[in-house]
Scaffold this active site. Structure first.
Site, PDB file in Angstrom:
ATOM      1  N   GLY A   1       9.501 -31.366  -3.221  1.00  0.00           N
ATOM      2  CA  GLY A   1       8.480 -31.312  -1.974  1.00  0.00           C
ATOM      3  C   GLY A   1       8.400 -32.116  -0.791  1.00  0.00           C
ATOM      4  O   GLY A   1       7.783 -32.110  -0.017  1.00  0.00           O
TER       5      GLY A   1
ATOM      6  N   LYS B   1       7.794 -38.031  17.296  1.00  0.00           N
ATOM      7  CA  LYS B   1       7.438 -39.402  17.161  1.00  0.00           C
ATOM      8  C   LYS B   1       7.904 -40.406  17.891  1.00  0.00           C
ATOM      9  O   LYS B   1       7.226 -41.388  18.467  1.00  0.00           O
ATOM     10  CB  LYS B   1       7.519 -39.683  15.497  1.00  0.00           C
TER      11      LYS B   1
END
Length: 430
Positions: free
Chosen positions: A189, A207
């Protein structure tokens, strides 16, 4: 002026992060008054699908109509965790113009439209906070804006994407190839069904833009950030890194220089002695150098339901405190400079090159001549794995720091040479 006993909140989005925010606020509700001076209550949650079953959430709180939130004068704070540019941008601007405070985790939006949102917040004297937009639960935006505000910061480098760090860790420690490590990341995941934003460096690039803007007090947007992913990193590159005492990490790199801001995201070989080298698996870290503080590093979980919710709810507590003392909007945009962003072609880097060449006399001399023409100095040359059957040898070259355009021109020149079979890898060194 009186202080409100309770701050009412509208939550936009109830996906992974939104669910974490809801659960964390519920878990902390008995502590809020002691921590922030007022209780909080989520009174409306905007969702896309009203029919979806959401365990543990009162269905009465759900709405698919933005007007139910923006037109509710009792709601003083909006938490936006929907992601994407629109409709998040329009909704946040409308909320700010209406005098509501906003907390967001939306890196895509802030990397593109941060100035517009911060200007709107400043105009109305409200808070617009976004700690969760970079590095999940790791405190970095508030430290840059407040704790390290006395510093002239000249470097921010970091591992800003947990998916790619997990993949490179597995390649380094377990000798997996890229595809195998990506499959493992997907299984756990860490990687989305479409991992492009992670493995091509786009997520980290957004970012990096945000951090460079805050650290250097000058606007940097996503399109200013050179981005390169990890899809070309091979097991052989990892093996050479080990031999050199290095690791390979996907780094966001930002420098404030006299000629302008340098900012990019790309794989780099970094010494195993550097603090960032020990950051494993899905963890993130940001390394900052300031003239007063020296080197500092922020380390922790860079994504996930509760790490990200931790940063969001931390911002919520800050907004509640500011509301209590009628000082919202006290820290808005800190980009008071207009420092240019350097063309990436003029940024200097050291390079590691791996190429397949004809195994015969004179080849190395001709390669060295090409580098000499383009003023690229060589510090190390290694030849390995010569194959007698096809007459090919693997050549590794490490350069001094040179401008990107010099390396680019050298590569174009080398590709035209018949004795060069393949340029297998070009990786920067920190």
């Amino acid at each position: 002026m009186s202080k409100p006993d309770k701050i009412k909140i509208g939550l936009l989005g109830l996906g992974t992060v939104g669910s974490g925010v809801y659960k964390l606020i519920e878990k902390q509700k008995d502590e809020f008054y002691k921590k922030a001076g007022a209780d909080v209550e989520i009174v409306k949650i905007l969702v896309h699908n009203m029919d979806k079953k959401r365990e543990g959430v009162d269905p009465e709180l759900l709405t698919d109509n933005w007007r139910d939130i923006i037109d509710n004068d009792e709601i003083q704070l909006i938490i936006e965790v929907m992601g994407g540019i629109e409709p998040a941008r329009t909704m946040i601007l409308e909320a700010l113009h209406a005098g509501k405070n906003v907390v967001s985790a939306n890196k895509d939006l802030i990397a593109e439209h941060g100035k517009e949102l911060l200007d709107a917040a400043e105009e109305r004297g409200v808070d617009f906070l976004f700690e969760a937009a970079v590095a999940g639960g790791i405190p970095i935006i508030r430290p840059l804006k407040q704790c390290l505000a006395a510093n002239e910061i000249d470097e921010v480098i970091g591992i800003m994407n947990g998916t790619t760090n997990y993949i490179l860790t597995k390649m380094f420690e377990d000798n997996m190839d890229f595809e195998e490590a990506l499959a493992k990341a997907t299984e756990l995941g860490y990687a989305e069904a479409d991992p492009t934003a992670d493995i091509e460096g786009l997520d980290a690039g957004r970012k990096a833009a945000i951090l460079a803007s805050i650290a250097f007090h000058s606007r940097v947007v996503f399109k200013n950030v050179y981005t390169e992913g990890i899809t070309k990193i091979s097991a052989k590159d990892i093996a050479y890194a080990k031999e050199f005492g290095d690791v390979i990490k996907l780094l966001g790199v930002a420098h404030n220089t006299e000629e302008g801001i340098e900012v990019g995201v790309y794989p780099m070989m970094i010494s195993q002695n550097h603090p960032l080298a020990s950051v494993r698996d899905s963890f993130n870290a940001v390394f900052v150098h300031g003239d007063a503080v020296g080197d500092v590093m922020f380390y922790g979980r860079g994504a996930g339901e509760f790490p990200t919710a931790s940063a969001v709810v931390g911002d919520v507590i800050d907004v509640v405190r500011d509301t209590q003392y009628h000082c919202t909007g006290r820290i808005s945009c800190t980009c008071y400079r207009t420092t240019p962003v350097k063309d990436f072609k003029n940024v200097k880097n050291k390079f590691f090159l791996r190429m397949q060449v004809d195994n015969k006399p004179g080849v190395l001399a001709s390669i060295a001549m090409v580098f000499g023409v383009h003023k690229v100095s060589i510090t190390k040359v290694m030849q390995k794995e010569a194959c007698e059957s096809d007459g090919v040898a693997e050549l590794v070259i490490v350069t001094e720091a040179v401008k990107e355009y010099q390396m680019l021109d050298s590569m174009e020149h080398l590709k035209d040479m018949e004795t060069i079979r393949e340029i297998s890898s070009v990786i920067r060194e920190y």
